[in-house]
Design a protein around this motif. Structure first.
Motif, PDB file in Angstrom:
ATOM      1  N   ARG A   1      -5.754  -2.279  -5.398  1.00 47.49           N
ATOM      2  CA  ARG A   1      -4.344  -2.034  -5.699  1.00 47.49           C
ATOM      3  C   ARG A   1      -4.008  -0.561  -5.659  1.00 47.49           C
ATOM      4  O   ARG A   1      -2.848  -0.186  -5.648  1.00 47.49           O
ATOM      5  CB  ARG A   1      -4.017  -2.561  -7.097  1.00 47.49           C
TER       6      ARG A   1
ATOM      7  N   PRO B   1      -0.600  -2.781   1.779  1.00 46.30           N
ATOM      8  CA  PRO B   1       0.294  -3.753   1.145  1.00 46.30           C
ATOM      9  C   PRO B   1      -0.495  -4.961   0.631  1.00 46.30           C
ATOM     10  O   PRO B   1      -1.341  -5.477   1.352  1.00 46.30           O
ATOM     11  CB  PRO B   1       1.229  -4.159   2.285  1.00 46.30           C
TER      12      PRO B   1
ATOM     13  N   SER C   1       9.085   1.183   0.866  1.00 45.79           N
ATOM     14  CA  SER C   1       8.389  -0.105   0.982  1.00 45.79           C
ATOM     15  C   SER C   1       6.922   0.040   0.595  1.00 45.79           C
ATOM     16  O   SER C   1       6.230  -0.939   0.413  1.00 45.79           O
ATOM     17  CB  SER C   1       8.501  -0.619   2.413  1.00 45.79           C
ATOM     18  N   THR C   2       6.427   1.281   0.511  1.00 46.76           N
ATOM     19  CA  THR C   2       5.045   1.497   0.096  1.00 46.76           C
ATOM     20  C   THR C   2       4.987   1.517  -1.423  1.00 46.76           C
ATOM     21  O   THR C   2       5.664   2.323  -2.046  1.00 46.76           O
ATOM     22  CB  THR C   2       4.539   2.848   0.648  1.00 46.76           C
ATOM     23  N   PRO C   3       4.207   0.613  -2.021  1.00 45.23           N
ATOM     24  CA  PRO C   3       4.192   0.489  -3.481  1.00 45.23           C
ATOM     25  C   PRO C   3       3.914   1.818  -4.183  1.00 45.23           C
ATOM     26  O   PRO C   3       4.509   2.113  -5.217  1.00 45.23           O
ATOM     27  CB  PRO C   3       3.074  -0.504  -3.747  1.00 45.23           C
TER      28      PRO C   3
ATOM     29  N   ARG D   1       6.885   4.058  -4.160  1.00 44.23           N
ATOM     30  CA  ARG D   1       7.881   3.497  -5.069  1.00 44.23           C
ATOM     31  C   ARG D   1       7.533   3.887  -6.502  1.00 44.23           C
ATOM     32  O   ARG D   1       8.388   4.298  -7.271  1.00 44.23           O
ATOM     33  CB  ARG D   1       7.893   1.975  -4.901  1.00 44.23           C
TER      34      ARG D   1
END
Lengths: 179, 767
Positions: free
Chosen positions: B439, B444, B737-739, B742
């Motif tokens: 993670r 993704p 869109s990249t965790p 974000r």
């Protein structure tokens, strides 16, 4: 020659090969079980049981560990065995996917000749021939590039102990030749 | 602006352009995920990191064809595999249609690889084997073994093929691999390019897509791709396209904001100068020290915007008609310098963090900030020219200043921050720290899930449990693996595992090969054995000449080495399971269907030179030990920071007022994130540092401005512009869109708001 399983029939097989100095033979019972499994019991000159199903071939031999050959890993063997089973079930249309099928008839006698379409299989198997009279198959021939196998079906094989290929061919063709 | 100013500006821009060209030529943008992985500290952790980027297995792309009936898909699979086999970009491709063939040149070696004659010699086993073959001939298998009989009467090839077959294989439809639901055809392809060679991976993927187009014709089949190389490409593409869009949007937003704040287009342009100079200098420094820069570092690095963009704002907002720009620059320099120094100290902690990506980030940030500050202090004053006070245009500033000064500020209210923080620690759902490495990587999650699912369909070995056998030489390791065989057999017998695989099954040690060679019969005795065995059988006495020739060759052949497997599918298996690293050799033992990892650990625990790995735990330990180290570094950095601030401000009450907003904001951010159920990771830590740096700057300037009403309004103007511009950038990141981006966007946005208001209320001394 479609039959309702279970059916069983005695057999005697003669195998000709370039590695053999004389034909090897084996005899016993062939059974097509109700569950679709083909059982081949060799009684002489040694004891062996072969189970052929859609999954694969299982070979059980006295005094040896059981051997399994999953059909997934042997596609050519699968074609051959599927063809054989289609024949037993009388599904000629299925056969035409993998073989050219020829039927010769004379009187009550008949011969079905299967020639494999798959080139890899054809390298090992020239043709598969089943002879019969009426609704009774009498002989199964497997022609190979370096040899052949003749399986006489039925109770009384009328051949010498060590027959030649010509004699076996003649025996198998007899019903067709007879009026 | 005077003509001297224009000359300076022109020279500066030329220098920037030259630097930009140099950076563009020199700097390689890397997508190697390992740059953001913690540095491994022991064998297990090294393996974890290796398995992500370096191992041959990481070059595998898992492919799935879908969107057509199974029969059509199996044809497509065959056509695509055939096409890929001819591609220069791919090393090998498999779709289940063919079991890996033993190379012709290695055929005699089957007698050195097989363990069939270790207990009883070939001559002892031969008569029995011949009897079996005679019976095989009159069995339904006869036509299939006949071809090999003269060369291989003991069926050694079949035995090896069965032994080498994957323990479990995917379902087959039409002779090729399929998922269990028969909806997707599966293929595996190994690229020649390494997983993180983005250019090579891009070539391979383009080639793959071109071949797919050619093969699929008008069918509606689609291809799904998974694998490290593909992820690297996706991450690069995403980071690049998002960085471009965010860059454009942020630039437009900032220019508009600066124009609104100063009503001088010139200021908007000059405001970019320190930032651009800092960014280019930072990139050049990273390029010089590291050679390549990670895409994520780059994305992070541009969060510099948030900090460096503030420097010219302080200068512009504090300009006075009665004062030369140089004097203004001198006036804002003390708090500016303190801010730069403290932020740099915090980032220096990352420089020694042991994570290459973080070290790059530190290098980029520290260089960038220092250059941007120096540009603001020494270059901008000659360019801005004299200007009336900008704050005169915003009478509202005075009202805000007075209103904010009048706000009640009960110190007791500040206790809310630590209290809610404690509550969040106690009651928030989920773990405080995120230990799952998967993670933390920027891949993704949906892709990781798809990858896991494909691996399970392809029946790859257990991904979590793995044993490593280590030794000084390749041969020592191979011999240890051979000694391990009885233990593995016992583990399978006991049902702890279903199967195991290792390199010595393909490549026996030289000692064992030599023993097997010596045990092989010479030609005379082999002929005698064959003659005796065939005498009373149906076999022709001279049928087995090819067999005699192979045994004779195996007896005198040079021993088998791994180079002999080059270009075969076995090469990949051996090189991924047997390798040298840091002067030591390691072999991996992989397990299939691990049923009882505990029992396996107990059983194999007794074996010398063997380590049983729990890869998941190793990766978690890797992450947590790394974090402990980074937190320790940050602790030291914090202490240094307090010392710097104390030296600059010299009074305990001032130091406290300046540090309070930053500390309280850090508590607030963690409280908010934890209350939302977010587990913190490395990237949150980075964002916390960034937010803290901003908070420190705000507090320093508010604290500095306290004395004079005009100065307070100028500072308020400057800090409003700073806060809004920073918020603009990070609020945008919050929609990435990249965790990871974000997470940073959200964290810093909260930080900016909280820091600004706390600094306004706490840091300013009461008028």
């Amino acid at each position: 020659m479609s039959r309702e399983p279970p059916v069983s029939i005695p057999f005697r097989e003669y195998r000709f090969s370039r590695v053999l100095k004389r034909p090897a033979s084996a005899s016993g019972m062939l059974e097509y079980r109700a569950d679709g499994v083909l059982v081949r019991d060799v009684e002489l000159p040694y004891r062996e049981r072969t189970l052929v199903s859609g999954e694969g071939v299982i070979l059980q031999r006295e005094g040896r560990a059981e051997r399994r050959f999953p059909l997934e890993r042997a596609p050519q063997l699968r074609v051959l065995l599927e063809g054989f089973r289609a024949l037993l079930d009388g599904r000629l249309s299925t056969l035409r996917n993998d073989f050219t099928v020829r039927l010769d008839e004379a009187g009550r006698g008949w011969t079905i000749t299967l020639t494999p379409l798959d080139a890899t299989l054809a390298r090992r198997l020239t043709a598969l021939r089943i002879d019969g009279t009426g609704d009774q198959p009498t002989c199964l021939e497997i022609a190979m590039p370096d040899g052949a196998s003749y399986t006489l079906l039925g109770p009384t094989p009328r051949v010498r102990d060590v027959p030649t290929r010509a004699e076996l061919e003649a025996t198998c063709r007899t019903p067709l030749a007879a009026p | 602006m005077k003509s001297r100013g224009w000359a300076v500006l022109a020279a500066w821009c030329l220098a920037l352009a030259a630097a930009a060209i140099a950076v563009d030529e020199k700097l390689v943008i890397s997508a190697d995920l390992r740059l953001f992985m913690p540095a491994p500290r022991d064998a297990a952790q090294r393996l974890v990191v290796r398995s992500v980027g370096e191992s041959p297995a990481s070059r595998l792309l898992l492919l799935e064809l879908k969107g057509e009936p199974a029969a059509r898909l199996s044809e497509l699979s065959k056509a695509l595999a055939g096409s890929l086999a001819r591609s220069p970009e791919f090393e090998f491709v498999a779709n289940g249609s063919e079991t890996p063939r033993f190379p012709e040149s290695l055929l005699p070696y089957r007698y050195l690889i097989t363990d069939a004659f270790d207990a009883a010699s070939l001559t002892t086993e031969l008569p029995r084997a011949l009897e079996d073959r005679r019976h095989d001939l009159t069995s339904p298998l006869g036509s299939f073994i006949e071809e090999w009989l003269p060369r291989d009467p003991t069926l050694e090839l079949l035995r090896l093929a069965e032994r080498w077959q994957p323990h479990r294989e995917p379902k087959r439809v039409g002779g090729v691999w399929f998922t269990r639901d028969e909806k997707r055809a599966l293929l595996v392809a190994a690229t020649r390019a390494a997983a993180f060679d983005t250019a090579g991976q891009a070539r391979a993927l383009d080639d793959l897509n071109a071949r797919l187009r050619e093969v699929k014709g008008a069918t509606r089949a689609t291809l799904g791709i998974n694998g490290a190389g593909y992820y690297a490409r996706i991450i690069r593409d995403r980071t690049q396209s998002e960085a471009t869009w965010f860059g454009i949007a942020a630039t437009i937003g900032l220019v508009a904001l600066l124009w609104f704040a100063y009503r001088r287009f010139r200021f908007a342009l000059l405001g970019a100068l320190p930032l651009v100079s800092g960014a280019l200098a930072g990139l050049a420094a990273v390029g010089f020290l590291f050679g390549s820069v990670h895409g994520i570092t780059l994305a992070f690095g541009f969060t510099l915007i948030g900090v460096a963009q503030d420097y010219p704002v302080h200068l512009f907002s504090h300009l006075r008609a009665t004062e030369s720009p140089y004097a203004t620059a001198r006036r804002v320099w003390p708090p500016l310098l303190t801010g730069v120094a403290s932020t740099c100290i915090a980032y220096l902690a990352f420089l020694v963090s042991g994570v290459t990506g973080l070290a790059q980030l530190a290098c980029l940030t520290v260089t960038g900030l220092v250059v941007a500050a120096l540009t603001t202090r020494f270059a901008l004053p000659s360019l801005v020219g004299a200007d009336p006070e900008v704050v005169e245009r915003f009478p509202a500033l005075g009202r805000i200043d007075i209103a904010s000064a009048r706000l009640p500020r009960p110190a007791a209210l500040l206790a809310v921050f630590p209290l809610s923080f404690a509550a969040a620690l106690a009651f928030a759902p989920g773990a405080f720290w995120e230990d799952d490495l998967s993670r933390v990587t920027p891949v993704p999650p949906a892709l990781l899930r798809a990858d896991a699912e494909l691996r399970s369909e392809l029946a790859t070995p257990d991904l979590r449990t793995l044993a490593v056998v280590s030794g000084p030489t390749e041969q020592a390791v191979l011999e240890d693996l051979e000694a391990l065989e009885p233990e593995l057999a016992r583990a399978i017998e006991a049902g702890h595992i279903a199967a195991a695989d290792h390199a010595a099954r393909y490549l026996p040690s030289e000692a064992l090969q030599r023993r097997r060679q010596q045990a092989l019969p010479d030609e005379t005795s082999l002929r005698a054995t064959l003659a005796a065995a065939t005498q009373n059988s149906d076999f022709e006495p001279d049928a087995f000449e090819p067999f005699i020739a192979d045994v004779a060759r195996a007896r005198v052949a040079p021993l088998l080495t791994r180079t002999a497997f080059r270009g075969t599918p076995f090469d990949l298996r051996i090189s991924s399971a047997l390798f040298a690293r840091d002067g030591e050799w390691h072999a991996l033992v992989s397990f299939y269907d691990v049923k009882d990892a505990g029992a396996l650990a107990t059983q194999l625990g007794r074996v010398d030179n063997l380590t049983l790995l729990d890869l998941k735990r190793a990766s978690e330990e890797l992450v947590s030990s790394q974090r402990t180290y980074i937190i320790a570094c940050l602790g030291v950095a914090t202490a240094l920071l307090v010392i710097v601030i104390s030296l600059a401000l010299r009074r305990a009450s001032r130091v406290l007022r300046v540090l309070a907003p930053m500390v309280l904001t850090t508590l607030l951010i963690i409280t908010v994130l934890r209350a939302a159920g977010v587990s913190l990771n490395l990237f949150h830590l980075i964002s916390l540092i960034l937010a803290a740096g901003l908070g420190l700057d705000y507090a320093l300037f508010f604290e500095h401005s306290a004395a004079d009403a005009g100065e307070r309004r100028r500072t308020l103007h400057a800090l409003l512009v700073c806060a809004i511009s920073t918020l603009l950038v990070f609020a945008m990141l919050a929609f990435s869109s990249t965790p990871i981006l974000r997470a940073i966007g959200v964290t810093v946005s909260i930080g900016v708001l909280s820091n600004f208001f706390l600094a306004l209320l706490v840091a300013r001394e009461r008028a």
